[in-house]
Enzyme design. Structure first.
Site, short mmCIF file in Angstrom:
data_model
loop_
_atom_site.label_atom_id
_atom_site.label_comp_id
_atom_site.label_asym_id
_atom_site.label_seq_id
_atom_site.Cartn_x
_atom_site.Cartn_y
_atom_site.Cartn_z
N ASP A 203 0.79 -1.24 0.00
CA ASP A 203 0.00 0.00 0.00
C ASP A 203 0.82 1.29 0.00
O ASP A 203 0.52 2.23 0.75
CB ASP A 203 -0.98 0.00 1.20
CG ASP A 203 -1.98 -1.14 1.12
OD1 ASP A 203 -1.90 -1.96 0.19
OD2 ASP A 203 -2.87 -1.21 2.00
N LYS B 109 -6.81 -4.93 -3.36
CA LYS B 109 -7.59 -5.57 -2.30
C LYS B 109 -8.56 -4.56 -1.71
O LYS B 109 -8.35 -3.35 -1.85
CB LYS B 109 -6.66 -6.11 -1.21
CG LYS B 109 -5.86 -5.01 -0.55
CD LYS B 109 -4.86 -5.52 0.44
CE LYS B 109 -4.01 -4.40 0.98
NZ LYS B 109 -4.74 -3.41 1.77
N CYS C 146 -2.13 -2.74 7.48
CA CYS C 146 -2.01 -3.66 6.34
C CYS C 146 -0.71 -4.45 6.38
O CYS C 146 -0.70 -5.62 6.00
CB CYS C 146 -2.21 -2.90 5.05
SG CYS C 146 -3.93 -2.36 4.89
C1 VGL Z 1 -4.83 0.68 5.58
C2 VGL Z 1 -6.44 1.57 6.98
C3 VGL Z 1 -7.40 1.41 6.01
C4 VGL Z 1 -3.41 0.30 5.37
C5 VGL Z 1 -5.79 0.51 4.61
O1 VGL Z 1 -2.96 0.23 4.21
O2 VGL Z 1 -2.70 0.07 6.38
N1 VGL Z 1 -5.16 1.20 6.76
N2 VGL Z 1 -7.07 0.86 4.83
#
Ligand code: VGL
Ligand code: ZN
Length: 234
Positions: free
Chosen positions: A10, A110, A155
């Site tokens: 991410d 995802k 994540c």
């Molecule tokens: C994430 C909160 C919501 C992350 C993704 O990538 O850690 N955190 N969605």
């Protein structure tokens, strides 16, 4: 011989300073990740993207009267509500400017189901819906994963725990990660270590990669899983 994958979790504009769900110091991981991705030892580099529909269940805006960072009960368990982030196709969901994705074999998205969140790159938040990553890695005989990216406490952490659960030897690279909860990094790393993860700095990973590459035949054979000796980090 171990087959290694690098999982970059991410690394997206919304998790970087100025983004909708900025991780403090998130931009500090870009340079080390760039260097990790270009090491010569990876069987696969995988980038993940949080990739939500505009009405995603994890957005506070999808729940009238609720605010970001509150938590609610959903059919699959408790869900933290977030500001709208990483909407599929938006600038916030994109990789940062000048980030070269070309070393990546796979870009995995995802959290695409409006009714289900997915912190983990392996299994969605219902604890059972696969993303396909486990099959991709095992199909390439990868038995060890090195994990970096954002956010360490969401994540990255859930991906690491699921990687361990799926049977991968799992190494976290803390100086190529940043956490939403600043100050909690040591506790989060210890939790992952307790569950079986190993910790290596980016420069340790680079030194290992150089060493490993020297000793590898150039026509690296793809062994069957059974032929592989157990992986241990030298
Ligand atoms: C994430 C909160 C919501 C992350 C993704 O990538 O850690 N955190 N969605
Ligand atoms: Zn998300």
């Amino acid at each position: 011989m171990c087959q290694d994958a690098l999982l970059v979790i991410d690394l997206q504009n919304d998790f970087l300073p100025g983004g909708a769900l900025a991780v403090p110091g998130g931009d500090r991981v870009i340079e080390p990740i760039r260097d990790l991705m270009t090491l010569p030892n990876w069987r696969a580099v995988v980038l993940t993207q949080d990739w939500h529909p505009a009405d995603h269940v994890s957005f506070a805006s999808s729940h009238p009267g609720r605010k970001p960072f509150e938590s609610i009960a959903l059919s699959y368990g408790r869900q933290t509500l977030w500001p709208d982030h990483c909407v599929a196709g938006s600038e916030g969901a994109a990789f940062p400017p000048d980030f070269d994705t070309s070393p990546a074999r796979l870009i995995l998205r995802k959290g695409m189901n409006a009714a289900l969140d997915s912190y983990s790159a392996f299994i969605e938040a219902d604890g059972k819906t696969p993303t396909g990553l486990d099959g991709f890695l095992k199909n390439l005989n990868i038995d060890r994963v090195f994990v970096c990216g954002l956010a360490l406490d969401y994540c990255v952490k859930f991906g690491v725990l699921d990687a361990l659960h799926a049977g991968f030897e799992t190494i976290v690279i803390p100086d190529a990660c940043a956490a939403i909860a600043v100050g909690q990094e040591t506790d989060i790393l210890n939790e992952m270590r307790t569950k079986g993860a190993r910790i290596m700095t980016a420069s340790e990973v680079a030194a290992r990669a150089a060493h490993k590459t020297q000793h590898l035949p150039s026509n690296r054979r793809i062994n069957g899983q059974d032929a592989l000796p157990k992986c241990t980090v030298e």
